[in-house]
Design a protein around this motif. Structure first.
Motif, PDB file in Angstrom:
ATOM      1  N   SER A  14     -25.052  87.004   9.681  1.00  0.00           N
ATOM      2  CA  SER A  14     -24.601  85.824  10.222  1.00  0.00           C
ATOM      3  C   SER A  14     -23.222  86.042  11.306  1.00  0.00           C
ATOM      4  CB  SER A  14     -23.706  84.863   9.618  1.00  0.00           C
ATOM      5  OG  SER A  14     -24.968  84.303   8.738  1.00  0.00           O
ATOM      6  N   VAL A  15     -23.826  85.824  12.613  1.00  0.00           N
ATOM      7  CA  VAL A  15     -22.648  86.253  13.517  1.00  0.00           C
ATOM      8  C   VAL A  15     -22.346  85.343  14.557  1.00  0.00           C
ATOM      9  CG1 VAL A  15     -23.186  88.467  13.489  1.00  0.00           C
ATOM     10  CG2 VAL A  15     -24.389  87.414  15.224  1.00  0.00           C
ATOM     11  N   TRP A  16     -21.363  85.288  15.585  1.00  0.00           N
ATOM     12  CA  TRP A  16     -21.113  84.625  16.577  1.00  0.00           C
ATOM     13  C   TRP A  16     -21.653  85.121  17.662  1.00  0.00           C
ATOM     14  CZ3 TRP A  16     -18.534  85.467  21.318  1.00  0.00           C
ATOM     15  CH2 TRP A  16     -18.411  84.273  22.091  1.00  0.00           C
ATOM     16  N   MET A  17     -22.611  84.468  18.514  1.00  0.00           N
ATOM     17  CA  MET A  17     -23.167  85.001  19.618  1.00  0.00           C
ATOM     18  C   MET A  17     -23.108  83.945  20.764  1.00  0.00           C
ATOM     19  SD  MET A  17     -27.352  85.876  20.151  1.00  0.00           S
ATOM     20  CE  MET A  17     -27.315  87.277  18.824  1.00  0.00           C
ATOM     21  N   ASP A  18     -23.117  84.385  22.040  1.00  0.00           N
ATOM     22  CA  ASP A  18     -23.101  83.791  23.116  1.00  0.00           C
ATOM     23  C   ASP A  18     -23.369  84.545  24.431  1.00  0.00           C
ATOM     24  OD1 ASP A  18     -22.442  81.089  24.629  1.00  0.00           O
ATOM     25  OD2 ASP A  18     -20.194  81.807  24.889  1.00  0.00           O
ATOM     26  N   VAL A  19     -23.794  83.753  25.491  1.00  0.00           N
ATOM     27  CA  VAL A  19     -24.009  84.630  26.772  1.00  0.00           C
ATOM     28  C   VAL A  19     -23.030  84.386  27.869  1.00  0.00           C
ATOM     29  CG1 VAL A  19     -25.775  84.458  28.664  1.00  0.00           C
ATOM     30  CG2 VAL A  19     -26.618  83.727  26.558  1.00  0.00           C
ATOM     31  N   GLU A  20     -22.748  85.682  28.262  1.00  0.00           N
ATOM     32  CA  GLU A  20     -21.557  85.770  29.084  1.00  0.00           C
ATOM     33  C   GLU A  20     -21.896  85.131  30.629  1.00  0.00           C
ATOM     34  OE1 GLU A  20     -18.192  85.919  30.678  1.00  0.00           O
ATOM     35  OE2 GLU A  20     -18.116  87.203  28.866  1.00  0.00           O
ATOM     36  N   THR A  21     -20.998  83.980  31.151  1.00  0.00           N
ATOM     37  CA  THR A  21     -21.447  83.727  32.270  1.00  0.00           C
ATOM     38  C   THR A  21     -20.424  83.726  33.188  1.00  0.00           C
ATOM     39  OG1 THR A  21     -20.500  81.462  31.661  1.00  0.00           O
ATOM     40  CG2 THR A  21     -22.743  81.885  31.162  1.00  0.00           C
ATOM     41  N   GLY A  23     -18.322  86.597  33.584  1.00  0.00           N
ATOM     42  CA  GLY A  23     -17.785  88.256  33.810  1.00  0.00           C
ATOM     43  C   GLY A  23     -18.437  88.838  35.102  1.00  0.00           C
ATOM     44  N   ALA A  24     -17.690  89.518  35.827  1.00  0.00           N
ATOM     45  CA  ALA A  24     -17.916  90.183  36.973  1.00  0.00           C
ATOM     46  C   ALA A  24     -18.991  91.316  36.719  1.00  0.00           C
ATOM     47  CB  ALA A  24     -16.661  90.786  37.459  1.00  0.00           C
ATOM     48  N   LEU A  25     -19.031  92.104  35.575  1.00  0.00           N
ATOM     49  CA  LEU A  25     -19.711  93.104  35.410  1.00  0.00           C
ATOM     50  C   LEU A  25     -20.803  92.524  34.233  1.00  0.00           C
ATOM     51  CD1 LEU A  25     -17.341  96.027  35.357  1.00  0.00           C
ATOM     52  CD2 LEU A  25     -18.694  95.343  37.135  1.00  0.00           C
ATOM     53  N   THR A  26     -20.746  91.679  33.506  1.00  0.00           N
ATOM     54  CA  THR A  26     -21.447  91.430  32.382  1.00  0.00           C
ATOM     55  C   THR A  26     -22.234  90.101  32.563  1.00  0.00           C
ATOM     56  OG1 THR A  26     -19.638  90.482  30.917  1.00  0.00           O
ATOM     57  CG2 THR A  26     -20.112  92.833  30.760  1.00  0.00           C
ATOM     58  N   THR A  27     -22.289  89.491  33.581  1.00  0.00           N
ATOM     59  CA  THR A  27     -22.952  88.122  33.720  1.00  0.00           C
ATOM     60  C   THR A  27     -24.237  88.089  33.215  1.00  0.00           C
ATOM     61  OG1 THR A  27     -21.522  87.522  35.419  1.00  0.00           O
ATOM     62  CG2 THR A  27     -23.348  86.041  35.366  1.00  0.00           C
ATOM     63  N   GLY A  28     -24.863  87.162  32.426  1.00  0.00           N
ATOM     64  CA  GLY A  28     -25.997  87.070  31.638  1.00  0.00           C
ATOM     65  C   GLY A  28     -26.392  88.004  30.497  1.00  0.00           C
ATOM     66  N   MET A  29     -25.284  88.740  30.142  1.00  0.00           N
ATOM     67  CA  MET A  29     -25.299  89.519  28.971  1.00  0.00           C
ATOM     68  C   MET A  29     -25.116  88.771  27.572  1.00  0.00           C
ATOM     69  SD  MET A  29     -23.522  92.947  30.010  1.00  0.00           S
ATOM     70  CE  MET A  29     -24.151  94.027  28.377  1.00  0.00           C
ATOM     71  N   THR A  30     -25.957  89.132  26.782  1.00  0.00           N
ATOM     72  CA  THR A  30     -25.647  88.126  25.295  1.00  0.00           C
ATOM     73  C   THR A  30     -24.579  89.278  24.605  1.00  0.00           C
ATOM     74  OG1 THR A  30     -27.954  87.883  25.041  1.00  0.00           O
ATOM     75  CG2 THR A  30     -26.825  87.898  23.086  1.00  0.00           C
ATOM     76  N   VAL A  31     -23.331  88.376  24.121  1.00  0.00           N
ATOM     77  CA  VAL A  31     -22.520  88.875  23.215  1.00  0.00           C
ATOM     78  C   VAL A  31     -22.343  88.688  22.044  1.00  0.00           C
ATOM     79  CG1 VAL A  31     -19.760  89.057  23.448  1.00  0.00           C
ATOM     80  CG2 VAL A  31     -21.123  88.619  25.592  1.00  0.00           C
ATOM     81  N   VAL A  32     -22.206  89.562  21.186  1.00  0.00           N
ATOM     82  CA  VAL A  32     -22.401  89.461  19.588  1.00  0.00           C
ATOM     83  C   VAL A  32     -20.941  89.851  19.094  1.00  0.00           C
ATOM     84  CG1 VAL A  32     -23.655  90.078  17.551  1.00  0.00           C
ATOM     85  CG2 VAL A  32     -24.777  89.709  19.891  1.00  0.00           C
ATOM     86  N   ASP A  33     -20.537  89.028  18.230  1.00  0.00           N
ATOM     87  CA  ASP A  33     -19.210  89.174  17.464  1.00  0.00           C
ATOM     88  C   ASP A  33     -19.482  90.014  16.257  1.00  0.00           C
ATOM     89  OD1 ASP A  33     -16.759  89.857  16.968  1.00  0.00           O
ATOM     90  OD2 ASP A  33     -15.993  87.584  16.776  1.00  0.00           O
ATOM     91  N   ARG A  34     -19.943  91.042  15.925  1.00  0.00           N
ATOM     92  CA  ARG A  34     -20.486  91.604  14.652  1.00  0.00           C
ATOM     93  C   ARG A  34     -19.198  92.006  13.687  1.00  0.00           C
ATOM     94  NH1 ARG A  34     -24.157  96.549  14.491  1.00  0.00           N
ATOM     95  NH2 ARG A  34     -24.093  95.908  12.251  1.00  0.00           N
TER      96      ARG A  34
END
Length: 67
Positions: A14-21, A23-34
């Motif tokens: 179970s983790v927190w996950m979001d899509v970066e909207t 960020g200058a370099l990471t727009t569209g990337m999935t971010v997971v807080d493992r």
């Protein structure tokens, strides 16, 4: 879909996950807080490992039905 049929094949976390909207370099990337550093509550389950042999056996069994 496979996890619904045979959940025992998967090791999930179970983790927190979001899509970066923003960020200058990471727009569209999935971010997971493992490591739970954000303090956000988990909002999804992520498969971290799979029983490869079990998955392949299930797949082959399903394909044999279409023989």
């Amino acid at each position: 879909m496979t996890r619904l049929v045979m959940p025992e094949l998967f090791e999930c976390e179970s983790v927190w996950m979001d899509v970066e909207t923003q960020g200058a370099l990471t727009t569209g990337m999935t971010v997971v807080d493992r490591y739970h550093v954000t303090g956000n509550l988990a909002n999804t389950e992520v498969a971290m490992a799979v029983d490869r042999a079990g998955f392949l056996n299930l797949l082959c069994d399903c394909l044999r039905q279409y023989d």
